[in-house]
Design an enzyme around this catalytic site. Structure first.
Site, PDB file in Angstrom:
ATOM      1  N   HIS A   1     -11.343  -6.013   9.035  1.00 21.75           N
ATOM      2  CA  HIS A   1     -12.028  -5.689   7.782  1.00 21.75           C
ATOM      3  C   HIS A   1     -13.290  -4.867   8.033  1.00 21.75           C
ATOM      4  O   HIS A   1     -14.159  -4.804   7.169  1.00 21.75           O
ATOM      5  CB  HIS A   1     -12.410  -6.970   7.031  1.00 21.75           C
ATOM      6  CG  HIS A   1     -11.249  -7.801   6.597  1.00 21.75           C
ATOM      7  ND1 HIS A   1     -10.541  -8.597   7.465  1.00 21.75           N
ATOM      8  CD2 HIS A   1     -10.657  -7.943   5.376  1.00 21.75           C
ATOM      9  CE1 HIS A   1      -9.577  -9.219   6.808  1.00 21.75           C
ATOM     10  NE2 HIS A   1      -9.617  -8.833   5.540  1.00 21.75           N
TER      11      HIS A   1
ATOM     12  N   GLU B   1       0.812  -1.218   0.000  1.00 25.47           N
ATOM     13  CA  GLU B   1       0.000   0.000   0.000  1.00 25.47           C
ATOM     14  C   GLU B   1       0.842   1.263   0.000  1.00 25.47           C
ATOM     15  O   GLU B   1       0.533   2.237  -0.695  1.00 25.47           O
ATOM     16  CB  GLU B   1      -0.934  -0.012   1.216  1.00 25.47           C
ATOM     17  CG  GLU B   1      -2.084  -0.995   1.126  1.00 25.47           C
ATOM     18  CD  GLU B   1      -1.722  -2.421   1.494  1.00 25.47           C
ATOM     19  OE1 GLU B   1      -2.600  -3.297   1.421  1.00 25.47           O
ATOM     20  OE2 GLU B   1      -0.545  -2.659   1.874  1.00 25.47           O
TER      21      GLU B   1
END
Length: 661
Positions: free
Chosen positions: A467, A400
């Site tokens: 998540h 990322e």
């Protein structure tokens, strides 16, 4: 390891060799002047590159003037070889508003588009990924140009070093990664920094070419970078160069060199790049002692004139308005929607907006894990590769931070980019790039960070602690970012298109639980929803609920269940910057305020809103501001636990507390 220097002039003319000499000597003499001024208190800090000048100067001379270089603390030779005026450089080092960063940065933490130099941040590693983005733009433009980025041997220990080299290799990017191995990271010797024999050996692990050179030999550096550039362009692959040198002074002057064995300093003093190149030119009869003295004296006089002039210029007054105005680059006005309107699910509105953004902005590149043929974890980009091609819809390695940095590099080259975080939770891996590079670069030296980061967020889908987070509040504290969080399909499309039109970094939060559960009318045309403007969902005069994202739907559901209450609902839509005018109007309408959000209570955005209302709207209040938020726990997996976590379960209790006050 010490060298007997052999200078290969190849086809370099006598005139060019003398120019090289003056270009090498100039930063040395500037540094000597700066060290004197440091002792006099006319500058406050200095990172010395004495003994390392050949790397910065040689690398810069080997590139074209319009090829981007990303330097570090000790690379004064990059700035001077690119002929940046010393007067303005000195203002920069003084922290003057007349410097390149208007006094907002010190030393070499700044850039200049005119000179194709991208300023570093103190974290060192992130600029490696920015070089990837610049090189990607060259590749997309079919330009025969490279980017060159410096790092130190200490910087190679950072994760971003691995990420940047891996991305450059996988994508076949013409980047030159140049390690200045000067023996110490502040006081940490290389023996405590890495265990491989040579850092250049790491090149093989990334499938790229590696070169190890004498960094104190100006011509060896010059030829190596020339060779690396030719290879990178021909093979469309990166190159790793390890340039061996030594830091003759402290990491910065205050830290000193007591930790370095004196014998080691003495040995490396014999490898002085300026003295060796002078000797070489004397051997060629291009210099003698008299001419050396003449050249040195002329440069010193030039330096003294520039510094004297700079010292005589008055400091500019501090302006709060200018400081605040320079946080964001100007954004374009909103674009109105037009008929027809189609009923769309939240997820389809996002996909529709993304597709129209790609059509509207041919310079937009999408990047993320599995977003190409697979279409992304939620299938939002399904079919995009067939329509727009793999150059613009790019699968990324699992990194990322490097991809966010590459997005900034694309922005430097005039591109727009979108980075999709597979889940908002994973943004932690790119946090440094977002809060220290993207957010600050326009304020620091006026460079746009035209990057949109999409973040599927939120609980209610049984995804557990990693998540399901609502982590928007982490970023609302960071000046320079814009944070949006739509709650309707119409705003999902409009805010996404506005984010792409905006030249500032925008974090776009999209709630996963709304993807397929919420539908609404969405204009088919291209339009933008103004960032920074809240939406009145409904008016009322008893209590006011200020909320966003899933909270809007919780509030609407509650109102439907309690028609006896007159509730004003304000959908913030944009969390940074906040629409304080709309908040003030909402408070005035009812005098009783509940701030509702899914994020945990402590440190959530509700605290900031409640504090602002208490300070600015106190006389309008008929009750304390109530915050209704998630529990101060991670988001649990089990359905019952997750339901208990969510603020929705406490909404009635908190509304009744306001009603009864």
């Amino acid at each position: 390891m010490f060298y007997t220097m052999y200078f290969d002039r190849a086809h370099i003319s006598d005139e060019a060799l003398l120019t090289f000499y003056k270009t090498l000597l100039y930063p040395r003499l500037v540094e000597e002047k700066m060290l004197l001024l440091l002792r006099q208190g006319k500058i406050t800090k200095w990172f010395s590159g004495i003994g390392q000048e050949a790397i910065a100067v040689g690398a810069t001379l080997a590139l074209e003037a319009d090829e981007w270089i990303l330097p570090l603390h000790r690379n004064l030779g990059v700035f001077t070889a690119r002929q940046m005026p010393l007067q303005r450089l000195f203002h920069q080092w003084q922290g003057s508003s007349l410097g390149y960063s208007k006094g907002r940065e010190r030393s070499f933490h700044f850039g200049s588009r005119a000179h194709h130099i991208c300023g570093m941040i103190s974290h060192l590693g992130p600029q490696l990924s920015v070089a990837d983005g610049i090189a990607l733009a060259h590749k997309l433009n079919a330009e025969q140009k490279v980017s060159l980025v410096f790092t130190g041997e200490g910087g190679t220990s950072e994760g971003e070093f691995h990420e940047a080299l891996n991305v450059a290799s996988v994508w076949g990017l013409p980047v030159i990664f140049l390690i200045e191995n000067n023996g110490y990271g502040l006081s940490t010797p290389v023996s405590e920094q890495y265990h491989c024999e040579q850092l250049v050996q790491r090149a093989a692990g990334y499938g790229m070419r590696g070169m190890r050179i004498n960094g104190n030999n100006l011509l060896e550096v010059y030829h190596a970078v020339k060779e690396a550039k030719g290879y990178a362009l021909q093979e469309q692959q990166p190159v790793l160069i390890e340039a061996m040198t030594f830091r003759m002074r402290g990491h910065e002057e205050a830290s000193g060199t007591k930790y370095i064995p004196p014998a080691l300093l003495e040995e490396w003093a014999k490898e002085d790049p300026v003295k060796h190149f002078e000797s070489f030119l004397q051997y060629l009869h291009l210099l003698d002692d008299e001419r050396i003295n003449t050249i040195r004296e002329a440069i010193r006089q030039e330096i003294d004139r520039d510094i004297t002039t700079a010292l005589a210029e008055p400091a500019m007054p501090v302006s709060i308005a200018e400081e605040l105005n320079d946080i964001y680059a100007p954004a374009p006005p909103p674009v109105a929607a037009s008929a027809p309107v189609t009923e769309k699910r939240f997820i389809n509105a996002i996909s529709d907006g993304l597709r129209q953004a790609m059509e509207q902005h041919p310079n937009l590149v999408l990047m993320g894990q599995d977003i190409a043929e697979y279409g992304g974890a939620f299938k939002i980009t399904e079919g995009f590769t067939a329509q727009f091609g793999k150059e613009r819809v790019r699968n990324t390695p699992l990194c990322e931070s490097a991809i966010v940095g590459a997005g900034l590099g694309l922005s430097i080259m005039g591109y727009k980019s979108m980075i999709e975080m597979q889940f908002a939770d994973f943004v932690t891996c790119g946090f440094n790039q977002i809060v220290n590079n993207l957010a600050k670069i326009y304020y620091r030296w006026g460079q746009h960070a035209d990057v949109v980061i999409r973040l599927p967020a939120g609980a209610g889908v049984g995804a557990g602690p990693f998540h399901s987070q609502s982590n928007e509040a982490w970023f609302t504290h960071v000046p320079g970012l814009k944070v949006v969080y739509p709650s309707t399909p119409e705003d999902a499309k409009g805010l996404l298109l506005a984010a792409f039109a905006d030249p500032n970094p925008v974090l776009y939060f999209e709630h996963k639980a709304l993807y397929r559960s919420i539908s609404g009318p969405v204009p088919d045309s291209y339009y933008t929803t103004e960032i920074g403007k809240a939406r009145v969902v409904q008016e009322g005069d008893e209590i006011c609920i200020i909320t966003y994202g899933s909270g809007v739907h919780w509030a609407l559901e509650y109102v439907q269940q309690h028609p006896e209450l007159s509730v004003y609902i304000l959908d913030l839509r944009t969390l940074l910057p906040l629409d304080y005018d709309a908040i003030r109007i909402a408070v005035a309408a009812t005098g009783k305020v509940l701030v509702l959000h899914e994020d945990s209570l402590t440190g959530g955005l509700g605290g900031e809103i409640a504090a602002w209302i208490a300070q600015h709207c106190f006389q309008m209040l008929d009750a304390p501001v109530i915050r209704c938020a998630g529990l101060d726990t991670p988001v649990p997996f089990a359905a019952g636990l997750e339901k208990n976590f969510l603020a929705k379960t406490r909404l009635h209790r908190d509304v009744q507390q306001l009603v009864d006050y």
